[in-house]
Design a protein around this motif. Structure first.
Motif, PDB file in Angstrom:
ATOM      1  N   ILE A  41       4.982  26.555  -1.125  1.00  0.00           N
ATOM      2  CA  ILE A  41       4.689  27.768  -1.904  1.00  0.00           C
ATOM      3  C   ILE A  41       5.349  28.973  -1.236  1.00  0.00           C
ATOM      4  O   ILE A  41       5.876  29.861  -1.911  1.00  0.00           O
ATOM      5  CB  ILE A  41       3.164  27.979  -2.052  1.00  0.00           C
ATOM      6  N   GLU A  42       5.333  29.010   0.087  1.00  0.00           N
ATOM      7  CA  GLU A  42       5.998  30.095   0.824  1.00  0.00           C
ATOM      8  C   GLU A  42       7.493  30.099   0.509  1.00  0.00           C
ATOM      9  O   GLU A  42       8.090  31.170   0.354  1.00  0.00           O
ATOM     10  CB  GLU A  42       5.760  29.941   2.328  1.00  0.00           C
ATOM     11  N   ASP A  43       8.101  28.920   0.391  1.00  0.00           N
ATOM     12  CA  ASP A  43       9.517  28.834   0.020  1.00  0.00           C
ATOM     13  C   ASP A  43       9.758  29.402  -1.378  1.00  0.00           C
ATOM     14  O   ASP A  43      10.758  30.076  -1.620  1.00  0.00           O
ATOM     15  CB  ASP A  43      10.009  27.389   0.090  1.00  0.00           C
ATOM     16  N   VAL A  44       8.845  29.120  -2.294  1.00  0.00           N
ATOM     17  CA  VAL A  44       8.971  29.661  -3.650  1.00  0.00           C
ATOM     18  C   VAL A  44       8.847  31.181  -3.619  1.00  0.00           C
ATOM     19  O   VAL A  44       9.591  31.888  -4.311  1.00  0.00           O
ATOM     20  CB  VAL A  44       7.912  29.035  -4.589  1.00  0.00           C
ATOM     21  N   LEU A  45       7.923  31.698  -2.820  1.00  0.00           N
ATOM     22  CA  LEU A  45       7.757  33.151  -2.725  1.00  0.00           C
ATOM     23  C   LEU A  45       9.014  33.824  -2.172  1.00  0.00           C
ATOM     24  O   LEU A  45       9.351  34.935  -2.581  1.00  0.00           O
ATOM     25  CB  LEU A  45       6.546  33.502  -1.848  1.00  0.00           C
ATOM     26  N   THR A  46       9.699  33.158  -1.258  1.00  0.00           N
ATOM     27  CA  THR A  46      10.923  33.761  -0.701  1.00  0.00           C
ATOM     28  C   THR A  46      12.063  33.787  -1.710  1.00  0.00           C
ATOM     29  O   THR A  46      12.975  34.601  -1.576  1.00  0.00           O
ATOM     30  CB  THR A  46      11.377  33.009   0.567  1.00  0.00           C
ATOM     31  N   THR A  47      12.018  32.923  -2.723  1.00  0.00           N
ATOM     32  CA  THR A  47      13.073  32.929  -3.740  1.00  0.00           C
ATOM     33  C   THR A  47      12.831  33.980  -4.822  1.00  0.00           C
ATOM     34  O   THR A  47      13.750  34.323  -5.553  1.00  0.00           O
ATOM     35  CB  THR A  47      13.194  31.547  -4.420  1.00  0.00           C
ATOM     36  N   LEU A  48      11.609  34.468  -4.928  1.00  0.00           N
ATOM     37  CA  LEU A  48      11.291  35.492  -5.928  1.00  0.00           C
ATOM     38  C   LEU A  48      11.880  36.840  -5.508  1.00  0.00           C
ATOM     39  O   LEU A  48      12.124  37.087  -4.326  1.00  0.00           O
ATOM     40  CB  LEU A  48       9.772  35.627  -6.078  1.00  0.00           C
TER      41      LEU A  48
END
Length: 165
Positions: A41-48
């Motif tokens: 989820i942290e990886d997804v947040l960094t792509t936003l």
């Protein structure tokens, strides 16, 4: 006409201005952040986009930016008009104290209602995904500015009261 001699500005007035300027800087720093405990989820947040994950005071709601102006405006006023005796007797130190206390109360209210800037559906998604709504550096600096301004304003009111006796 105000006496603009900077040598006559007291340390309390300078601290009031410094607290107001710190509050002004805090407007543009991260105020609300989203973090996740799970790495995927942290990886997804960094792509936003950064604006979706980190918000400054302008994008965090009324309880974020309004208290900072309640600190900045009296900070400027006490430096400009703090040596005008009629303005001081009319209640400038008391107005400064009430503005600082009001800003502090609004900040505490904003802190306790931090997640209200997201609707119920967003909060539900965040909860299911393990995303936490947190505070950023700007919120802490704003709180420090509010506390400093309130303490210094209190000392200025005390100084005004002892000078009258």
């Amino acid at each position: 006409m105000p006496d603009l001699a900077l040598k006559k500005v007291t340390w309390r007035e300078w601290l009031g201005l410094a607290a107001g300027l710190l509050a002004l800087v805090a407007l543009f720093l991260p105020w609300t952040t989203l973090t996740a405990s799970r790495p995927e989820i942290e990886d997804v947040l960094t792509t936003l986009p950064a604006d979706d994950v980190t918000r400054d005071a302008w994008h965090s709601g009324f309880l974020a930016w309004a208290p900072l102006f309640l600190l900045f405006l009296p900070g400027v006023a006490v430096v400009l008009f703090g040596r005008v005796d009629t303005v001081r007797r009319a209640g400038l130190p008391h107005l400064w104290l009430m503005a600082a206390v009001g800003a502090l109360l609004l900040m505490v209210l904003g802190w306790t209602t931090l997640d209200w800037q997201f609707d119920a559906d967003q909060r539900g998604i965040f909860s299911a995904a393990g995303i936490e709504i947190g505070t950023g550096l700007g919120r802490f600096l704003g709180l420090v500015a509010a506390v400093v301004s309130a303490v210094v304003a209190f000392l200025d009111v005390r100084r005004t009261r002892t000078r009258r006796r």
